[in-house]
Design an enzyme around this catalytic site. Structure first.
Site, PDB file in Angstrom:
ATOM      1  N   SER A   1      -9.788  -0.477   7.272  1.00  0.00           N
ATOM      2  CA  SER A   1      -9.320  -0.329   5.889  1.00  0.00           C
ATOM      3  C   SER A   1      -8.578  -1.531   5.326  1.00  0.00           C
ATOM      4  O   SER A   1      -8.160  -1.505   4.168  1.00  0.00           O
ATOM      5  CB  SER A   1      -8.437   0.919   5.766  1.00  0.00           C
ATOM      6  OG  SER A   1      -9.205   2.074   5.966  1.00  0.00           O
TER       7      SER A   1
ATOM      8  N   LYS B   1       0.842  -1.200   0.000  1.00  0.00           N
ATOM      9  CA  LYS B   1       0.000   0.000   0.000  1.00  0.00           C
ATOM     10  C   LYS B   1       0.875   1.247   0.000  1.00  0.00           C
ATOM     11  O   LYS B   1       1.894   1.310   0.689  1.00  0.00           O
ATOM     12  CB  LYS B   1      -0.907  -0.018   1.229  1.00  0.00           C
ATOM     13  CG  LYS B   1      -1.963   1.080   1.258  1.00  0.00           C
ATOM     14  CD  LYS B   1      -2.864   0.913   2.484  1.00  0.00           C
ATOM     15  CE  LYS B   1      -3.943   1.985   2.557  1.00  0.00           C
ATOM     16  NZ  LYS B   1      -4.808   1.810   3.749  1.00  0.00           N
TER      17      LYS B   1
ATOM     18  N   SER C   1      -9.750   2.283   3.062  1.00  0.00           N
ATOM     19  CA  SER C   1      -8.933   3.047   2.141  1.00  0.00           C
ATOM     20  C   SER C   1      -8.017   2.170   1.279  1.00  0.00           C
ATOM     21  O   SER C   1      -7.410   2.640   0.319  1.00  0.00           O
ATOM     22  CB  SER C   1      -8.061   4.028   2.926  1.00  0.00           C
ATOM     23  OG  SER C   1      -7.181   3.322   3.796  1.00  0.00           O
TER      24      SER C   1
END
Length: 509
Positions: free
Chosen positions: A181, A82, A157
């Site tokens: 998330s 990420k 997210s």
């Protein structure tokens, strides 16, 4: 093996093939990069693909293996990270224009551990800007899409990390979980997502959103893969003052054992029923029945303070975010914008122009809210009160774990919604995390595993498992037991039922 065979293999299967010499690390990395070239133009899981770096890392693993070196079990198994993790030599943007093009001079501890294990890093995945969102629609670089239906969100997210795994572009990915998330994206894409105990995985090098809530963890297609990755990234880090100085719980052993005989499964009354999509609730009830068949005992527990978790979270998170994001001031790194019509702007004017241009609407909304909550005269009424509620939520967990070994609920109240459905209604967006937020407020571990497909729309649903702090192994035991039962009932992985993505042209990162 064909490239398709390699991309469809789990991380554990790839590890066995690599160890046996049946395939090279370069072949594995190349197969996944080929898959990305074919489908990521449609899915947009990545913000940056590092093909050259991944192949070089794979070649190094092959060389060391040929030389007879003792390698980590996952050496040669590629991974996506990420874009909130500092990666030396690779851009780290946090999905924001304010960090566009920034290349960190160091690796996050988690990234260092991946490199030390010999795991080629394929690239950096898309995300809501500074991890603020539940759909990836708040990424400054455009949303990621759900491989099950490209008109729907892949969660947030960390929608880039969930979609990269669900679309077979990477066998493993790293996500971060501040209020759900990792788990919510896993639920809506039919993947496995784990939020370890707070402090169980180092946060050093993770660009902070809310420092008391953020936690990195695995995004995978199986529970065993999540356990293998958890073992790599977990453990004490002296560079992180919140890191727990204790061994990683025996997560791999628990995942392999998959035994829930006599385990007390607590259904949280406040996290089921009203407000949850009918198909989500049905699949949850069926999953509980599978665990009972596997030998678990079911009890109902009540956590009344959970009713206030969402309100408390959306005071604590913006308050910490407003403080953490103050560092993006146009003075040291990142974007710098000169105000229009000012010949000799002051530092404050440059800062204001830069933050206005560099931050998106959701980030600005939370900074304003957090700054207000921390302001003189309002601190005790808002932030202070939210912290008191946080204590009550932790107390509810403590009481619940006296009667149950793990707690369970649906991960997300609905399946993946369509793009735009909630973009103009922040409150509706925030409600997607209603079941996941309590774990972050209390610092306990949580996991989402696929529980089936909702009858209304044929989209994936998620089953959430929560355990006491540092009892992460319980998540893996329950998750693996449920996964085994459901895989047998489905006749394979739930992702085998996902529609095949058509080949497209990859967008430039």
């Amino acid at each position: 093996m064909t490239a398709s065979d390699l991309t469809r293999s789990t991380a554990a299967e790839l590890a066995d093939l690599l160890s046996a010499g049946s395939v090279s690390a370069r072949e594995v990395a190349a197969a996944h990069l080929e898959r990305t070239a074919a489908v990521d133009g449609a899915v947009h899981s990545y913000l940056h693909v590092d093909a050259e770096g991944a192949l070089a890392q794979a070649d190094d693993v092959d060389r060391r293996r040929a030389a007879g070196e003792s390698l980590h079990r996952l050496a040669g198994v590629p991974i996506a990270v990420k874009d909130v993790m500092a990666t030396q030599g690779l851009p780290t943007t946090c999905g924001s224009r304010i960090l566009e093009g920034w290349v960190p001079p160091y690796d996050a501890t988690l990234v260092s551990r991946l490199r030390a294990a010999g795991m080629p890093i394929l690239g950096k995945t898309n995300m809501d800007e500074f991890a603020m969102g539940s759909s990836t629609e708040h990424s400054a670089y455009g949303p990621s899409r759900n491989p099950w239906d490209l008109d729907r969100i892949p969660g947030g997210s960390g929608g880039g990390s969930s979609s990269v795994v669900a679309s077979f572009q990477a066998p493993l990915a790293i996500g971060t979980d501040t209020g759900g998330s990792i788990r919510q994206p896993a639920a809506v894409t039919g993947t496995v997502g784990t939020k370890p105990t707070y402090g169980g995985v180092s946060r050093y090098g993770l660009v902070a959103l809310a420092s008391s809530l953020d936690q990195a963890g695995p995004c995978t297609r199986t529970v065993l893969d999540a356990a293998l990755l958890h073992e790599v990234i977990g453990g004490h880090d002296p560079l992180d003052s919140t890191s727990i100085d204790a061994p990683v719980p025996p997560v791999v052993e628990a995942a392999r054992r998959a035994d829930v005989t006599g385990l007390r499964i607590g259904i949280v009354r406040e996290l089921t029923g009203e407000g949850f999509q009918a198909g989500v609730q049905t699949r949850f009830d069926e999953a509980v029945a599978h665990l009972v068949d596997a030998g678990a005992e079911v009890v109902e527990v009540s956590c009344p303070s959970f009713t206030y978790a969402l309100a408390a979270y959306y005071l604590i998170l913006p308050s910490e975010a407003s403080s953490n994001l103050a560092k993006f001031d146009a003075m040291r790194y990142g974007l710098r914008v000169a105000p229009e019509g000012v010949d000799a702007p002051s530092a404050e004017q440059v800062m204001a122009a830069t933050r206005d241009a560099g931050f998106g609407d959701e980030v600005k909304r939370r900074i304003i809210l957090g700054t207000y909550a921390l302001s003189s005269g309002y601190y005790d009424a808002y932030y202070g009160s939210a912290q008191k509620v946080r204590r009550l939520i932790a107390n509810d967990f403590t009481a619940a774990f006296e009667t149950a070994d793990v707690l369970v609920s649906p991960t997300s109240p609905t399946t993946a919604f369509r793009f735009g459905d909630k973009l103009d209604d922040p409150m509706a967006m925030y409600l997607n995390d209603i079941a996941t937020i309590p774990a972050n407020l209390a610092g306990i571990p949580g996991m989402s595993v696929p529980s089936g497909l909702a009858e209304e729309d044929g989209l994936p649903t998620g089953f959430q498992i929560l355990a006491p702090a540092m009892a992460d192994d319980r998540l893996y035991a329950v998750g693996a037991a449920l996964e085994a039962r459901l895989t047998a009932a489905w006749g394979g992985s739930i992702l085998d039922r996902a529609p095949e993505l058509a080949a497209t042209t990859t967008k430039e990162a």
